[in-house]
Each structure stands twice: as C-alpha cells, then as structure tokens.
Design a protein around this motif. Structure first.
Motif, PDB file in Angstrom:
ATOM      1  N   PHE A 137     -10.220  18.875  -1.760  1.00 13.86           N
ATOM      2  CA  PHE A 137     -10.139  20.047  -2.626  1.00 13.86           C
ATOM      3  C   PHE A 137      -9.812  19.596  -4.052  1.00 13.86           C
ATOM      4  N   VAL A 138     -10.329  20.381  -5.014  1.00 16.01           N
ATOM      5  CA  VAL A 138      -9.981  20.157  -6.426  1.00 16.01           C
ATOM      6  C   VAL A 138      -9.494  21.481  -7.005  1.00 16.01           C
ATOM      7  N   PHE A 139      -8.350  21.440  -7.708  1.00 18.08           N
ATOM      8  CA  PHE A 139      -7.770  22.634  -8.329  1.00 18.08           C
ATOM      9  C   PHE A 139      -7.457  22.356  -9.798  1.00 18.08           C
ATOM     10  N   TYR A 140      -7.502  23.437 -10.569  1.00 18.06           N
ATOM     11  CA  TYR A 140      -7.079  23.334 -11.964  1.00 18.06           C
ATOM     12  C   TYR A 140      -6.191  24.538 -12.280  1.00 18.06           C
ATOM     13  N   ASN A 141      -5.033  24.246 -12.857  1.00 19.40           N
ATOM     14  CA  ASN A 141      -4.096  25.298 -13.235  1.00 19.40           C
ATOM     15  C   ASN A 141      -4.161  25.502 -14.752  1.00 19.40           C
ATOM     16  N   PRO A 142      -4.796  26.586 -15.218  1.00 11.91           N
ATOM     17  CA  PRO A 142      -4.947  26.801 -16.655  1.00 11.91           C
ATOM     18  C   PRO A 142      -3.720  27.436 -17.325  1.00 11.91           C
ATOM     19  N   LYS A 143      -2.751  27.842 -16.527  1.00 17.25           N
ATOM     20  CA  LYS A 143      -1.587  28.538 -17.065  1.00 17.25           C
ATOM     21  C   LYS A 143      -0.568  27.545 -17.641  1.00 17.25           C
ATOM     22  N   SER A 144       0.347  28.111 -18.413  1.00 14.10           N
ATOM     23  CA  SER A 144       1.388  27.285 -19.051  1.00 14.10           C
ATOM     24  C   SER A 144       2.611  27.097 -18.150  1.00 14.10           C
ATOM     25  N   VAL A 145       2.546  27.596 -16.928  1.00 12.00           N
ATOM     26  CA  VAL A 145       3.619  27.406 -15.945  1.00 12.00           C
ATOM     27  C   VAL A 145       3.010  26.806 -14.681  1.00 12.00           C
ATOM     28  N   GLN A 146       3.829  26.162 -13.890  1.00 10.71           N
ATOM     29  CA  GLN A 146       3.340  25.559 -12.655  1.00 10.71           C
ATOM     30  C   GLN A 146       2.952  26.633 -11.633  1.00 10.71           C
ATOM     31  N   ALA A 147       2.068  26.267 -10.734  1.00 13.35           N
ATOM     32  CA  ALA A 147       1.600  27.191  -9.695  1.00 13.35           C
ATOM     33  C   ALA A 147       2.024  26.687  -8.324  1.00 13.35           C
ATOM     34  N   ASN A 148       2.417  27.626  -7.478  1.00 15.28           N
ATOM     35  CA  ASN A 148       2.762  27.290  -6.090  1.00 15.28           C
ATOM     36  C   ASN A 148       1.567  27.599  -5.202  1.00 15.28           C
ATOM     37  N   LEU A 149       1.015  26.563  -4.604  1.00 19.40           N
ATOM     38  CA  LEU A 149      -0.201  26.697  -3.806  1.00 19.40           C
ATOM     39  C   LEU A 149       0.104  26.489  -2.326  1.00 19.40           C
ATOM     40  N   ASN A 150      -0.431  27.377  -1.492  1.00 21.54           N
ATOM     41  CA  ASN A 150      -0.323  27.235  -0.037  1.00 21.54           C
ATOM     42  C   ASN A 150      -1.731  27.101   0.538  1.00 21.54           C
ATOM     43  N   LEU A 151      -1.948  26.060   1.313  1.00 21.54           N
ATOM     44  CA  LEU A 151      -3.267  25.788   1.876  1.00 21.54           C
ATOM     45  C   LEU A 151      -3.184  25.779   3.399  1.00 21.54           C
ATOM     46  N   LYS A 152      -4.027  26.630   4.018  1.00 23.13           N
ATOM     47  CA  LYS A 152      -4.048  26.756   5.479  1.00 23.13           C
ATOM     48  C   LYS A 152      -5.406  26.305   6.012  1.00 23.13           C
ATOM     49  N   LEU A 153      -5.391  25.451   7.033  1.00 25.37           N
ATOM     50  CA  LEU A 153      -6.622  24.917   7.621  1.00 25.37           C
ATOM     51  C   LEU A 153      -6.605  25.131   9.128  1.00 25.37           C
ATOM     52  N   GLU A 154      -7.767  25.509   9.669  1.00 25.20           N
ATOM     53  CA  GLU A 154      -7.870  25.712  11.119  1.00 25.20           C
ATOM     54  C   GLU A 154      -9.261  25.314  11.588  1.00 25.20           C
ATOM     55  N   SER A 155      -9.307  24.416  12.545  1.00 27.57           N
ATOM     56  CA  SER A 155     -10.585  23.927  13.043  1.00 27.57           C
ATOM     57  C   SER A 155     -11.251  24.950  13.944  1.00 27.57           C
ATOM     58  N   ASN A 156     -12.570  25.109  13.782  1.00 27.61           N
ATOM     59  CA  ASN A 156     -13.336  26.016  14.641  1.00 27.61           C
ATOM     60  C   ASN A 156     -13.578  25.421  16.019  1.00 27.61           C
ATOM     61  N   GLU A 157     -13.432  24.121  16.154  1.00 29.56           N
ATOM     62  CA  GLU A 157     -13.764  23.449  17.400  1.00 29.56           C
ATOM     63  C   GLU A 157     -12.536  22.990  18.153  1.00 29.56           C
ATOM     64  N   GLY A 158     -11.371  23.488  17.764  1.00 31.32           N
ATOM     65  CA  GLY A 158     -10.175  23.133  18.503  1.00 31.32           C
ATOM     66  C   GLY A 158      -9.796  21.679  18.416  1.00 31.32           C
ATOM     67  N   ASN A 159     -10.303  20.972  17.373  1.00 34.15           N
ATOM     68  CA  ASN A 159      -9.987  19.559  17.182  1.00 34.15           C
ATOM     69  C   ASN A 159     -10.408  18.694  18.366  1.00 34.15           C
ATOM     70  N   LEU A 160     -11.436  19.091  19.092  1.00 27.36           N
ATOM     71  CA  LEU A 160     -11.896  18.297  20.218  1.00 27.36           C
ATOM     72  C   LEU A 160     -12.760  17.149  19.737  1.00 27.36           C
ATOM     73  N   SER A 161     -12.573  16.001  20.334  1.00 29.27           N
ATOM     74  CA  SER A 161     -13.404  14.858  19.987  1.00 29.27           C
ATOM     75  C   SER A 161     -14.755  15.001  20.678  1.00 29.27           C
ATOM     76  N   PRO A 162     -15.802  14.329  20.178  1.00 32.34           N
ATOM     77  CA  PRO A 162     -17.116  14.390  20.830  1.00 32.34           C
ATOM     78  C   PRO A 162     -17.054  13.955  22.294  1.00 32.34           C
ATOM     79  N   THR A 163     -16.158  13.000  22.623  1.00 34.72           N
ATOM     80  CA  THR A 163     -16.024  12.538  24.013  1.00 34.72           C
ATOM     81  C   THR A 163     -15.556  13.663  24.923  1.00 34.72           C
ATOM     82  N   ILE A 164     -14.544  14.418  24.468  1.00 31.94           N
ATOM     83  CA  ILE A 164     -14.025  15.523  25.280  1.00 31.94           C
ATOM     84  C   ILE A 164     -15.069  16.624  25.419  1.00 31.94           C
TER      85      ILE A 164
END
Length: 211
Positions: A137-164
């Motif tokens: 990911f790339v972000f840019y904060n144009p404001k004169s104060v810091q930004a608090n960022l929360n990033l949530k990720l969830e796999s559609n495949e349940g993190n299963l390996s190709p073997t499983i």
C-alpha cells in the motif's frame, strides 16, 4: 443315489458374501472421509480471522506499507482502511511499490495520481497477493497534522495453501466416487438376490410368474 450340484447358486452366495464385505469397506471409507473433511473445514474456519494493524502517517508526507501475514500466494484479500482525517491511499503492485519509492517528490505525485488513489477517511476493496503472499500500500497525508490509520485485511480463501486445497479437492472426489461405488454395489446385490430367488422357483412357479 443321485447328487445334484447347483454351481450357480453356490456362486451367487459367495458373490453376495464378497459384496457385503466390500460394502462394509466402502462405508468405512466414506465415514473416514466425512470426518477428514469436517476436520479440514474446521481448520479453514479458524484460519480466516482478519488481520488488523494501526499506523501513524506523518504530516504532509508519504507512507509505504508492506504487509506479510502469511497469505496464500496469488490469492484475493479483502482490505479496509480508515483514518481520523482525510488522506490519500491505494493498494499497489510490488513493481509500483518499488518504482514510486525511487522517484523524486514531483514524479512521485504524478505517478501516484495515475494509480487512481482514494482520497478520504475510508476505503474498501480487494487486492491480489504476489507470489510470496505479500501486499503493498502507498499513502500520502496532505494535512499539517499526523493521521491515524487502521488497516484491516481478510483472505477470501481462508489462508489455505495450494497443497491443502488440492487435498480437500481429492478427498471430495474420493467421497463422491465412494458413493457411486456403493450405489453400484447395492444395485448388483439386488440383481443377484432376484436371480437367486428366480433359481429357487419350481418350473410350475416360473410358468405361473410368466403368465
């Protein structure tokens, strides 16, 4: 003394015993496969918990995020980011991630705009991991104060390996094949039983049955 030998009846009885033994074996396999599939399904459910990370974006500055959460290679991941102030951000490919970091500020801004970034406090979408299961990911904060960022990720495949995934597919195929074999055995048993009953009929009974 006349001894009569009926080979067909003897063969039918032996085949029926063999069929019953095979049926028991097939049922055992089906039960074992069902238990295995349930265990694998339970493991899959446990592995789909979302990943959440928080970041602080400096004022009027760029921020690069490299996520490596053991996701499956080339899999689709749902992302959702939110900030307390308006910022600019977007998921990028590994090539774009490397390229944009090497640019000067003027070229970086132009290149970033070509990536169709999102500007605001919230964004959601899907991103594909690279061959190592990584996301950028790339972000840019144009404001004169810091930004608090929360990033949530969830796999559609349940993190299963190709073997499983391959193992689950193979077990499912064997499971349905076992059901088909079981059905064939049941039908054959029925035919053998009918043939045996017909052999036990007297000539008079056969004649009456055909009338």
């Amino acid at each position: 003394m006349i001894v009569r030998y009926y080979p067909s009846l003897h063969t039918s009885s032996r085949e029926k015993r063999n069929m019953k033994s095979k049926t028991k074996n097939i049922l055992s396999i089906v039960i074992l496969l069902s238990i295995s599939l349930q265990i694998l399904t339970y493991s899959t459910i446990e592995s789909t918990e979302p990943v959440e990370n928080s970041y602080i974006l400096p004022a009027q500055n760029w921020y690069f995020i490299f996520e490596d959460e053991n996701f499956t290679a080339n899999s689709i991941v749902n992302y959702e980011w939110s900030s307390d102030i308006e910022i600019q951000g977007t998921p990028v490919s590994e090539a774009d991630y490397t390229t944009i970091q090497a640019m000067n500020l003027m070229k970086r801004s132009t290149y970033f705009e070509s990536l169709l970034y999102t500007e605001g406090k919230f964004d959601t979408g899907k991103v594909t991991t690279n061959q190592d299961g990584e996301i950028f990911f790339v972000f840019y904060n144009p404001k004169s104060v810091q930004a608090n960022l929360n990033l949530k990720l969830e796999s559609n495949e349940g993190n299963l390996s190709p073997t499983i995934i391959g193992l689950i597919s193979a077990l499912a195929a064997i499971f349905f094949l076992s059901i088909i074999i079981y059905a064939i055995i049941k039908i054959r048993n029925k035919i053998l039983k009918e043939a045996e009953e017909e052999e036990d009929l007297t000539p008079q009974q056969r004649y009456m049955q055909n009338q």
